[in-house]
Each structure stands twice: as C-alpha cells, then as structure tokens.
Scaffold this active site. Structure first.
Site, PDB file in Angstrom:
ATOM      1  N   THR A  62      -5.513  -2.240   3.007  1.00  0.00           N
ATOM      2  CA  THR A  62      -5.010  -2.902   1.795  1.00  0.00           C
ATOM      3  C   THR A  62      -3.746  -2.266   1.222  1.00  0.00           C
ATOM      4  O   THR A  62      -2.963  -2.935   0.556  1.00  0.00           O
ATOM      5  CB  THR A  62      -6.081  -2.915   0.694  1.00  0.00           C
ATOM      6  OG1 THR A  62      -6.460  -1.572   0.378  1.00  0.00           O
ATOM      7  CG2 THR A  62      -7.311  -3.697   1.142  1.00  0.00           C
ATOM      8  N   SER A  72      -3.631   2.125   6.768  1.00  0.00           N
ATOM      9  CA  SER A  72      -2.424   1.329   6.505  1.00  0.00           C
ATOM     10  C   SER A  72      -1.332   2.136   5.812  1.00  0.00           C
ATOM     11  O   SER A  72      -0.175   1.711   5.781  1.00  0.00           O
ATOM     12  CB  SER A  72      -2.755   0.082   5.682  1.00  0.00           C
ATOM     13  OG  SER A  72      -3.060   0.403   4.343  1.00  0.00           O
ATOM     14  N   THR A 132      -9.286   0.196   5.839  1.00  0.00           N
ATOM     15  CA  THR A 132     -10.605   0.459   5.254  1.00  0.00           C
ATOM     16  C   THR A 132     -11.686  -0.415   5.864  1.00  0.00           C
ATOM     17  O   THR A 132     -12.814   0.031   6.085  1.00  0.00           O
ATOM     18  CB  THR A 132     -10.568   0.230   3.733  1.00  0.00           C
ATOM     19  OG1 THR A 132      -9.631   1.140   3.147  1.00  0.00           O
ATOM     20  CG2 THR A 132     -11.930   0.428   3.099  1.00  0.00           C
TER      21      THR A 132
END
Length: 336
Positions: free
Chosen positions: A86, A55, A13
């Site tokens: 994250t 991710s 992000t």
C-alpha cells in the site's frame, strides 16, 4: 464463458508474514489465490510472481517489470489484477497509467492493510472486489480498487497508514463503488479511440524539492547540475520564497534546458501561480510548468514518463505534460 484474469504478485503487506524482525513478503502468487477460493465463481484466474518486495522498495525498474508482464500476457487474458503493497501503490497506479495507455482491458491494482493469512484481514475482500471489477465487461484502463472504492490510477493517494479505508480519490469522484459483490458505476467508461500503447522507459533523474520556511539556497546549484527535472513542492497555490528566489533564477538562467514544475504541499485544489506575486513573477521569468489539480504522485510519474519517451524540446514537453491521461488533469490549461 468466464473471463480469464491474471494475478500479478509483487509482495507487499497482503503477502507478508512475520519474519521475527517485522512483516516481510513471503507468500507467493499461487498461495495468495488459495486464500480466496470464491474467486473461481467470478472468473478463471491464473497467477505469476514478478517480485516479492515491500512496496517501500518499489522502483521504476519494477514498474517496467509490471508493464512487461501485462504486455507479454495481454492477448492471453481479459484483465489483470496486481497485488501490491500500500505504501507506494498510488505511485504505481500513476506510473502504469502512463506506461500502459488506452487499454481496453482492466489493469487493477490492490493490496491490503493486513496479511492475507490472518483471520481478520481486508486482503480477501479487496482481492475478490478487484477480480470482480477486472472481470466486468465495462472495466478498462488502470485503476486502484481498495476498500470498496474504484479510483483512477492517477487520482489515488494513501491517506491513512493503518485503517482499512486507506485510500481516497483526490479532487475527482470515485469511478465506482463495490458493495456486496455489486459494482455501482458513477463514471461510465468511454471506449478508447486508439489502440493500447506500452511504454517501458522511465527517466527517474528528477528531484522533488520540498519547501520549508526559511529554506536555504545552498545545494540549488547541485540540483540544477545533476537532475533533468526539478519538481518544487511549494506552499499553498505555489511560489518561490525570497530566501532562494535570486539563486533559483540564476540557476535557471544557466540551465534553460531543465524542466521545472510547480506543485503544492496542499492535498486539495491544486496550484495557481498567478494568485500571488511570489508565484506570478517567477513563473514569467522561469517558465514553470504547473501541476494544477494533478496529484503529486501523478506529477512525478508523468514527468518520468515524458522525459523518457516523448520529449524532444521544451515546447513538446509543455504539450505532453498538459495532455490529459486517465483523468490526471481536469484544469483546462489551454482555455485561453
């Protein structure tokens, strides 16, 4: 002289822009640095890009790439900051804790809930805090820095999907807090007695079996046939329900070489199979390993690491699994 810190960008992000179909990583490593000009007052930064992925797509092959990047540049830099998405950051923190051990140089993983090119974002402060921590003389090992918290790589978990305070340290204190540019340490770093060690192999042929009420034994034979290790994510302190216990024992008897680990769906306080008959009985019959107070992310990463790098037999696996690495296990397994 300012410390030399290398930014290793992976996407996430923090590096995303809207593609028309949602956020996707598009911002490269050097551009990330351009958004935090204050970093040059903290250290002498440089940047490399090893991948640019969401991710959600993070895999053990990317952990190997990260390990190789740190290893290749280890002598050139005083510390490392990894910009990461994250959603799987806790898994990467755990994985690198086993793949890069005894590092006297800090390897800091961070990210953000908002893209760095937005006016209102947590990306800039998280990055600056991470560089500040990586440039500090007392920092070492693999840590996650996020929302002003410094968390041991094996103890982090994402507990909120959108809020800036997304990460917590599970059943272990924060190593430090960072506020107004100051590092407040709660647990002082103890210098490593052994030199840094890099491990680039991970065996991902493991399966996480989450128990649900009334779970069927169908498919157990397939798991035992196909996987080197099975991690059972059980209820409470750990046990095998009656609906699958007979088949589970039968499969274990047929595959004694398999590694079986009992974990728990409960976030805090860990497993203890001795408490109830549903756990105590099958632990004696099947020689389960237990997660105790380890996080599930650490259990998964440690199992991948030990199967790939060290294990030569069941007794060796037992000893390695319970060897404490980067604060992953507090429970004294061999106290008796």
């Amino acid at each position: 002289m300012k410390k030399k810190i290398l930014l290793i960008a992976t996407g996430g992000t923090i590096a995303s822009r809207n593609s028309g179909n949602g956020l996707t990583p598009l911002i490269r490593a050097e551009e990330i640095l351009s958004y935090i000009p204050d970093v040059y007052e903290i250290c002498s930064p440089a940047a490399v890009q090893i991948c640019n992925i969401d991710s959600t797509n993070m895999e053990p092959k990317h952990w190997k790439m990260l390990t190789e990047a740190v290893k290749d540049h280890y002598d050139e830099y005083d510390g490392f900051v990894i910009a990461h998405g994250t959603d799987t950051m806790a898994y990467t923190g755990a994985a690198l804790s086993y793949m890069i051990q005894n590092s006297s140089k800090p390897i800091v993983i961070t990210g953000a809930q908002k893209s760095i090119d937005l006016e209102i974002t947590d990306a800039k402060i998280n990055l600056l805090d991470s560089f500040r921590y990586a440039a500090d003389e007392q920092s070492q090992g693999v840590q996650i820095v996020f929302g002003g918290k410094v968390i041991a790589g094996t103890r982090a978990r994402k507990i909120r999907s959108k809020s800036y305070n997304a990460f917590d340290s599970i059943d272990f204190p924060f190593l430090a807090m960072i506020q107004d540019g100051r590092i407040m340490r709660y647990i002082p770093a103890i210098p490593y007695e052994e030199p840094v060690a890099f491990y680039e192999k991970m065996n991902d042929n493991i399966f996480l079996m989450k128990l649900i009420p009334g779970i069927s034994p169908k498919g157990l034979w397939f798991l035992f046939e196909q996987y080197d290790a099975i991690i059972v994510e059980s209820f409470g302190v750990g046990g095998i329900p009656a609906s699958i216990s007979d088949m589970f024992y039968e499969m274990y008897e047929s595959h004694p070489e398999k590694v079986i680990i009992m974990a728990t769906q409960v976030t805090h306080e860990g497993s203890d199979m001795t408490v109830y008959e549903v756990g105590n009985k099958i632990k004696k019959e099947c020689r389960f390993l237990e997660s105790y107070d380890m996080t599930l992310e650490a259990v998964i990463a440690k199992t991948m690491w030990l199967l790939a790098n060290k294990a030569t037999g069941k007794s060796d696996i037992d000893q390695l699994f319970y060897r404490k690495i980067n604060y992953d296990l507090i429970f004294n397994v061999f106290s008796d």
